[in-house]
Design an enzyme around this catalytic site. Structure first.
Site: not given
Length: 266
Positions: A121-122
């Protein structure tokens, strides 16, 4: 105010944005509206109550009371257990339902990974932020526990990337396995050819990682064409001064990407 939390395997990076303040390419970049930020060491044994206490205390120290104006939260996590603790802490103590970023969300970006849900997700947040700030094609190099490379096509699609061991992971492995070597301060070497053990380690680590980054960026560009290269992550400032490819350092790229994801989906 929007609470943005990026849970990594080494550190938890927290930022608070005033969403009434514009950000972006023509409005302060990724730091536009960023009211405060801080880092917490990632630990797997924190309870949700302890995590809430840490977050509240750090917010108070920056005059950003959790009970005075926080109206949203967004969380990305590459450490599922700690990420779940952070989410629970925010729900229980801040009375907010945080958006949890994942590859299954519609982020307005085409993800051409074999399994989109596997993309960190980063890394997705970095991509969303890059597309808001710069023109594709692009490469984002994130210096964290791992050193990740993400390729963004000329059409704005997330193409994939590469994952390499992070700087500290490699250094820890070196010192733990080489009995004759002692830990040193990582300051920039004056020459590639070190004339002492200390200088040789500094050269190998700092210049070696910079060369790896430059080499990977060159290989990416051979596939997607000349690209804007942006560095981010906690260790970016350690390596990029020795890099010839990474000329732009954007420390808040991930936090800004989380803000954009929240605003896009909510």
């Amino acid at each position: 105010m929007l609470l943005c939390v990026d849970v990594g395997n080494t550190q938890i990076v927290v930022g608070v944005y005033d969403q009434s303040v514009k950000a972006g390419k023509d409005s302060g970049g990724a730091s536009g509206g960023l009211m405060g930020h801080f880092r917490i060491a990632t630990r797997n044994d924190y309870s949700s109550d302890e995590m809430a206490l840490l977050l509240s205390q750090m917010l108070e120290m920056r005059s950003l009371s959790a009970s005075n104006g926080l109206d949203g939260a967004v969380v990305s996590s590459t450490n599922p257990a700690v990420g779940a603790t952070v989410v629970e802490a925010i729900r229980r103590w801040f009375d907010l339902d945080p958006l949890v970023v994942s590859g299954d969300l519609d982020l307005g970006v085409e993800v051409r990974y074999e399994r989109p849900g596997d993309v960190g997700p980063d890394r997705l947040a970095d991509t969303v932020a890059f597309l808001d700030l710069y023109e594709p094609p692009g490469i984002v190099v994130d210096f964290g526990t791992a050193t990740t490379f993400d390729a963004i096509g000329s059409d704005g699609a997330y193409l994939g990337g590469a994952i390499a061991p992070g700087v500290l992971v490699s250094v820890d492995a070196l010192f733990s396995r080489a009995a004759a070597l002692s830990r040193i301060d990582m300051t920039a070497p004056t020459h590639a050819i070190g004339n002492s053990t200390v200088e040789a380690i500094r050269s190998g680590v700092l210049l070696g990682f910079a060369a790896m980054v430059d080499g990977m960026c060159a290989r990416f560009e051979a596939e997607i064409g000349p690209s804007k290269v942006v560095g981010t992550g906690g260790l970016c400032s350690l390596i990029t001064p020795s890099s010839v490819r990474v000329k732009t350092h954007e420390p808040w790229l991930t936090l800004y990407g989380l803000r954009l994801v929240y605003e896009y989906t909510r």
